[in-house]
Design a protein around this motif. Structure first.
Motif, PDB file in Angstrom:
ATOM      1  N   SER A 141      20.291  35.272  32.984  1.00  0.00           N
ATOM      2  CA  SER A 141      19.164  35.395  34.312  1.00  0.00           C
ATOM      3  C   SER A 141      18.092  35.984  33.836  1.00  0.00           C
ATOM      4  CB  SER A 141      19.102  35.114  35.399  1.00  0.00           C
ATOM      5  OG  SER A 141      18.147  34.898  36.173  1.00  0.00           O
ATOM      6  N   GLU A 142      18.379  37.616  33.675  1.00  0.00           N
ATOM      7  CA  GLU A 142      17.265  38.684  32.924  1.00  0.00           C
ATOM      8  C   GLU A 142      16.249  38.181  31.833  1.00  0.00           C
ATOM      9  OE1 GLU A 142      18.530  42.351  33.776  1.00  0.00           O
ATOM     10  OE2 GLU A 142      18.544  42.343  35.612  1.00  0.00           O
ATOM     11  N   LEU A 143      18.002  37.856  30.658  1.00  0.00           N
ATOM     12  CA  LEU A 143      17.199  37.365  29.561  1.00  0.00           C
ATOM     13  C   LEU A 143      15.934  36.520  29.123  1.00  0.00           C
ATOM     14  CD1 LEU A 143      20.246  38.006  27.248  1.00  0.00           C
ATOM     15  CD2 LEU A 143      18.531  39.428  27.712  1.00  0.00           C
ATOM     16  N   ARG A 144      16.459  35.086  30.073  1.00  0.00           N
ATOM     17  CA  ARG A 144      15.619  33.577  30.268  1.00  0.00           C
ATOM     18  C   ARG A 144      14.573  34.047  30.646  1.00  0.00           C
ATOM     19  NH1 ARG A 144      20.223  29.553  30.857  1.00  0.00           N
ATOM     20  NH2 ARG A 144      20.954  29.123  28.777  1.00  0.00           N
ATOM     21  N   ILE A 156      27.717  38.760  34.409  1.00  0.00           N
ATOM     22  CA  ILE A 156      27.072  38.075  33.180  1.00  0.00           C
ATOM     23  C   ILE A 156      25.393  36.690  33.220  1.00  0.00           C
ATOM     24  CG2 ILE A 156      27.680  36.914  32.167  1.00  0.00           C
ATOM     25  CD1 ILE A 156      30.740  37.841  32.139  1.00  0.00           C
ATOM     26  N   ALA A 157      26.349  36.226  34.499  1.00  0.00           N
ATOM     27  CA  ALA A 157      25.127  35.370  35.311  1.00  0.00           C
ATOM     28  C   ALA A 157      23.787  36.105  35.421  1.00  0.00           C
ATOM     29  CB  ALA A 157      25.655  34.746  36.581  1.00  0.00           C
ATOM     30  N   GLU A 158      23.796  37.123  36.028  1.00  0.00           N
ATOM     31  CA  GLU A 158      22.431  38.034  36.106  1.00  0.00           C
ATOM     32  C   GLU A 158      21.829  38.724  35.228  1.00  0.00           C
ATOM     33  OE1 GLU A 158      23.612  41.309  38.527  1.00  0.00           O
ATOM     34  OE2 GLU A 158      24.034  40.023  40.212  1.00  0.00           O
ATOM     35  N   GLY A 159      23.089  38.846  34.731  1.00  0.00           N
ATOM     36  CA  GLY A 159      21.828  39.733  33.187  1.00  0.00           C
ATOM     37  C   GLY A 159      21.783  38.377  32.026  1.00  0.00           C
TER      38      GLY A 159
END
Length: 253
Positions: A243-246, A238-241
């Motif tokens: 991070s990619e959205l931001r 979830i944290a990596e997802g």
């Protein structure tokens, strides 16, 4: 309150009750004897007579109970209180204070065995007992019965160790013609104590094995550990997802 104080307190209470009912019964009997001939027999006179009879009967029962209790021997007086016993009892009410007192008693018992032939075995017993105390909360089922047996064995071993030390201190004071027999008895007691400590240590080792095996999961990995790994991977994903959205989009060439 000890049994002796409770006995005399009950005796005093019965004597006071018997006296009160004797006074009440005497007064009501006198009132019934005076008022009945004066006003004739009626409903009120019957009530006076019934009250007088009941009071006299209660007084007789109280005196009978008092005589029966007074005929019994009084319980023996309790032993004199040891100075500081109330303070020790107050400290033992708290878990931390109880542990401190147990440690003080343990050092006191160990000091009494200084220089004895069983001093090292006594130290082994202390270490094994402390280890078993740490395992006690996890010994369930058959382990609870083993804890009871261990408690009885520890009490016996500690008494035996103190006995060995007492006999050992008496050897130099014994007459020469009796010293050989006392030394032989001392060696037998010391051997019995050492063998008992060894058996106690084996029991502690078996208890540790029981706790260790009971904590082993049926599968290769405990469900709690598997859940922890899965929750970690899920949060990392979830944290990596997020991070990619931001992350700002790269402009096209």
């Amino acid at each position: 309150m000890d049994e002796r104080s409770r006995y005399f307190r009950r005796l005093k209470r019965l004597r006071g009750s018997a006296r009160r009912w004797s006074v009440v019964g005497g007064g009501l009997t006198a009132a019934a004897a005076v008022l009945t001939p004066y006003a004739g027999i009626g409903l009120a006179d019957a009530a006076w007579a019934a009250s007088a009879g009941a009071s006299v009967a209660l007084a007789w029962w109280r005196w009978s109970d008092h005589r029966a209790l007074a005929a019994l021997p009084a319980p023996p007086a309790p032993p004199p209180a040891i100075p500081g016993q109330k303070l020790v009892a107050a400290v033992e009410r708290f878990p931390a204070g109880r542990q401190v007192l147990q440690e003080v008693r343990r050092h006191k018992e160990r000091y009494a065995l200084r220089g004895s032939a069983v001093a090292q075995a006594w130290d082994r017993l202390d270490r094994a007992a402390m280890t078993l105390t740490g395992l006690a909360g996890r010994l369930t089922g058959p382990g609870e019965a083993a804890m009871l047996e261990a408690a009885v064995a520890e009490q016996w071993l500690r008494d035996l160790g103190q006995r060995v030390a007492s006999v050992e201190r008496a050897i130099p004071l014994s007459p020469p013609d009796q010293r050989a027999g006392i030394e032989q008895a001392h060696e037998s007691l010391a051997k019995q104590f050492t063998e008992g400590v060894t058996a106690y240590e084996r029991l502690v080792a078996a208890a540790a094995s029981y706790v260790a095996e009971e904590g082993q999961p049926a599968s290769a990995q405990h469900p709690a550990l598997s859940g922890l790994v899965e929750a970690t991977d899920r949060l990392r994903g979830i944290a990596e997802g997020l991070s990619e959205l931001r992350r700002p989009a790269t402009p096209a060439a």
